[in-house]
Design a protein around this motif. Structure first.
Motif, PDB file in Angstrom:
ATOM      1  N   PRO A  42       0.791  -1.231   0.000  1.00 59.77           N
ATOM      2  CA  PRO A  42       0.000   0.000   0.000  1.00 59.77           C
ATOM      3  C   PRO A  42       0.825   1.284   0.000  1.00 59.77           C
ATOM      4  N   ALA A  43       2.032   1.250   0.511  1.00 54.95           N
ATOM      5  CA  ALA A  43       2.832   2.477   0.611  1.00 54.95           C
ATOM      6  C   ALA A  43       3.951   2.496  -0.427  1.00 54.95           C
ATOM      7  N   ALA A  44       3.683   1.956  -1.602  1.00 57.65           N
ATOM      8  CA  ALA A  44       4.729   1.849  -2.623  1.00 57.65           C
ATOM      9  C   ALA A  44       5.257   3.207  -3.052  1.00 57.65           C
ATOM     10  N   VAL A  45       4.401   4.189  -3.176  1.00 62.76           N
ATOM     11  CA  VAL A  45       4.835   5.512  -3.608  1.00 62.76           C
ATOM     12  C   VAL A  45       5.753   6.134  -2.560  1.00 62.76           C
ATOM     13  N   GLU A  46       5.407   5.971  -1.291  1.00 61.29           N
ATOM     14  CA  GLU A  46       6.255   6.509  -0.214  1.00 61.29           C
ATOM     15  C   GLU A  46       7.621   5.821  -0.204  1.00 61.29           C
ATOM     16  N   LYS A  47       7.637   4.510  -0.395  1.00 63.41           N
ATOM     17  CA  LYS A  47       8.910   3.784  -0.418  1.00 63.41           C
ATOM     18  C   LYS A  47       9.737   4.176  -1.640  1.00 63.41           C
ATOM     19  N   ALA A  48       9.087   4.382  -2.776  1.00 63.61           N
ATOM     20  CA  ALA A  48       9.816   4.818  -3.975  1.00 63.61           C
ATOM     21  C   ALA A  48      10.463   6.172  -3.740  1.00 63.61           C
ATOM     22  N   LEU A  49       9.745   7.069  -3.091  1.00 63.83           N
ATOM     23  CA  LEU A  49      10.293   8.390  -2.773  1.00 63.83           C
ATOM     24  C   LEU A  49      11.484   8.260  -1.829  1.00 63.83           C
ATOM     25  N   THR A  50      11.345   7.420  -0.813  1.00 63.10           N
ATOM     26  CA  THR A  50      12.441   7.224   0.146  1.00 63.10           C
ATOM     27  C   THR A  50      13.665   6.638  -0.542  1.00 63.10           C
ATOM     28  N   LEU A  51      13.470   5.606  -1.343  1.00 59.02           N
ATOM     29  CA  LEU A  51      14.602   4.996  -2.045  1.00 59.02           C
ATOM     30  C   LEU A  51      15.257   5.980  -3.010  1.00 59.02           C
ATOM     31  N   SER A  52      14.441   6.730  -3.709  1.00 61.36           N
ATOM     32  CA  SER A  52      14.952   7.691  -4.675  1.00 61.36           C
ATOM     33  C   SER A  52      15.804   8.765  -4.004  1.00 61.36           C
ATOM     34  N   THR A  53      15.290   9.350  -2.951  1.00 68.16           N
ATOM     35  CA  THR A  53      16.035  10.418  -2.284  1.00 68.16           C
ATOM     36  C   THR A  53      17.237   9.873  -1.513  1.00 68.16           C
ATOM     37  N   ASP A  54      17.116   8.670  -0.949  1.00 63.86           N
ATOM     38  CA  ASP A  54      18.259   8.093  -0.232  1.00 63.86           C
ATOM     39  C   ASP A  54      19.426   7.804  -1.173  1.00 63.86           C
ATOM     40  N   LEU A  55      19.132   7.266  -2.352  1.00 63.01           N
ATOM     41  CA  LEU A  55      20.196   7.010  -3.322  1.00 63.01           C
ATOM     42  C   LEU A  55      20.889   8.312  -3.708  1.00 63.01           C
ATOM     43  N   THR A  56      20.104   9.336  -3.945  1.00 59.37           N
ATOM     44  CA  THR A  56      20.671  10.632  -4.320  1.00 59.37           C
ATOM     45  C   THR A  56      21.559  11.178  -3.213  1.00 59.37           C
ATOM     46  N   LYS A  57      21.089  11.087  -1.974  1.00 56.56           N
ATOM     47  CA  LYS A  57      21.880  11.612  -0.852  1.00 56.56           C
ATOM     48  C   LYS A  57      23.148  10.795  -0.622  1.00 56.56           C
ATOM     49  N   GLN A  58      23.089   9.478  -0.825  1.00 54.28           N
ATOM     50  CA  GLN A  58      24.290   8.656  -0.663  1.00 54.28           C
ATOM     51  C   GLN A  58      25.337   9.004  -1.719  1.00 54.28           C
ATOM     52  N   GLN A 115       7.387  17.320  -7.852  1.00 55.16           N
ATOM     53  CA  GLN A 115       6.281  16.367  -7.912  1.00 55.16           C
ATOM     54  C   GLN A 115       5.496  16.350  -6.598  1.00 55.16           C
ATOM     55  N   LEU A 116       6.197  16.415  -5.483  1.00 54.91           N
ATOM     56  CA  LEU A 116       5.515  16.400  -4.185  1.00 54.91           C
ATOM     57  C   LEU A 116       4.637  17.637  -4.013  1.00 54.91           C
ATOM     58  N   ASN A 119       1.363  16.809  -4.991  1.00 54.56           N
ATOM     59  CA  ASN A 119       0.831  15.630  -4.282  1.00 54.56           C
ATOM     60  C   ASN A 119       0.949  14.341  -5.078  1.00 54.56           C
ATOM     61  N   SER A 120       2.062  14.172  -5.758  1.00 49.57           N
ATOM     62  CA  SER A 120       2.302  12.918  -6.476  1.00 49.57           C
ATOM     63  C   SER A 120       3.804  12.661  -6.514  1.00 49.57           C
ATOM     64  N   PHE A 121       4.152  11.415  -6.826  1.00 51.53           N
ATOM     65  CA  PHE A 121       5.557  11.071  -7.049  1.00 51.53           C
ATOM     66  C   PHE A 121       5.621   9.842  -7.930  1.00 51.53           C
ATOM     67  N   ASP A 122       6.442   9.910  -8.973  1.00 46.13           N
ATOM     68  CA  ASP A 122       6.693   8.781  -9.856  1.00 46.13           C
ATOM     69  C   ASP A 122       8.192   8.736 -10.107  1.00 46.13           C
ATOM     70  N   ALA A 123       8.847   7.710  -9.575  1.00 50.76           N
ATOM     71  CA  ALA A 123      10.299   7.594  -9.713  1.00 50.76           C
ATOM     72  C   ALA A 123      10.731   7.385 -11.164  1.00 50.76           C
ATOM     73  N   PHE A 124       9.811   6.935 -12.009  1.00 52.07           N
ATOM     74  CA  PHE A 124      10.153   6.689 -13.403  1.00 52.07           C
ATOM     75  C   PHE A 124       9.776   7.841 -14.327  1.00 52.07           C
ATOM     76  N   ALA A 125       9.272   8.922 -13.765  1.00 53.74           N
ATOM     77  CA  ALA A 125       9.002  10.108 -14.577  1.00 53.74           C
ATOM     78  C   ALA A 125      10.340  10.655 -15.077  1.00 53.74           C
ATOM     79  N   ASP A 126      10.342  11.128 -16.319  1.00 51.30           N
ATOM     80  CA  ASP A 126      11.591  11.615 -16.919  1.00 51.30           C
ATOM     81  C   ASP A 126      12.274  12.677 -16.076  1.00 51.30           C
ATOM     82  N   MET A 127      11.491  13.529 -15.436  1.00 57.70           N
ATOM     83  CA  MET A 127      12.091  14.619 -14.660  1.00 57.70           C
ATOM     84  C   MET A 127      12.850  14.113 -13.433  1.00 57.70           C
ATOM     85  N   VAL A 128      12.592  12.889 -12.975  1.00 52.94           N
ATOM     86  CA  VAL A 128      13.314  12.306 -11.840  1.00 52.94           C
ATOM     87  C   VAL A 128      14.306  11.259 -12.330  1.00 52.94           C
ATOM     88  N   TRP A 129      13.865  10.415 -13.244  1.00 46.47           N
ATOM     89  CA  TRP A 129      14.678   9.278 -13.664  1.00 46.47           C
ATOM     90  C   TRP A 129      15.963   9.705 -14.358  1.00 46.47           C
TER      91      TRP A 129
END
Length: 161
Positions: A42-58, A115-116, A119-129
């Motif tokens: 159910p929280a896939a979008v939240e986890k995608a956001l967390t993974l996306s930002t964590d990778l960037t910060k690392q 994107q936030l 009120n949305s987030f898509d890790a595969f959107a061109d602007m993020v990916w």
């Protein structure tokens, strides 16, 4: 002091190992569509956001640390004029790539925040990916060039007694 012939051989070995690792990684990747289970998270979008930002910060942290490594390498003693030229070329190339990695990371975070805002987030959107992918590849290329700079400057890295 290590001979130039040994440094050339070490450079070739380093490049061959890096290319072999990249080829092996590409061969072991599973191509095509994966058989994914039905959506049950159910929280896939939240986890995608967390993974996306964590990778960037690392990658921010790693690139910043390796920029320090570049500066350290530039301060090492030189053996001759040719070594100075080689070291500057490889190290400046890696510094530019680390800088590009930081830039693309900031762009990816900015895209996620944009994107936030809507009120949305898509890790595969061109602007993020795209910025995240370019950040990763710029970092990897910078690390490869820094490794090459270290191999080519091995006489300066090893402490002489």
């Amino acid at each position: 002091m290590i001979t130039q012939r040994f440094i050339n051989i070490a450079t070739v070995v380093y490049v061959v190992l890096a290319v072999a690792g990249a080829v092996a990684a590409a061969l072991f990747m599973k191509g095509g569509d994966a058989n994914l289970p039905p959506a049950n998270f159910p929280a896939a979008v939240e986890k995608a956001l967390t993974l996306s930002t964590d990778l960037t910060k690392q990658l921010f942290t790693l690139a910043t640390a390796l920029i320090g490594g570049c500066i350290w390498l530039l301060t090492r003693p030189l053996t001759d004029e040719q070594e100075l030229k080689e070291r500057l070329v490889w190290t400046m190339g890696s510094l530019l790539l680390f800088g590009a990695s930081l830039y693309f990371g900031f762009s990816a975070l900015d895209a996620a925040l944009t994107q936030l805002r809507f009120n949305s987030f898509d890790a595969f959107a061109d602007m993020v990916w795209w910025p995240q992918t370019l950040q990763l590849y710029a970092f990897a290329a910078g690390a490869l060039l820094l490794g090459l700079a270290c191999v080519r400057s091995i006489n300066a890295v090893i402490e002489r007694k």
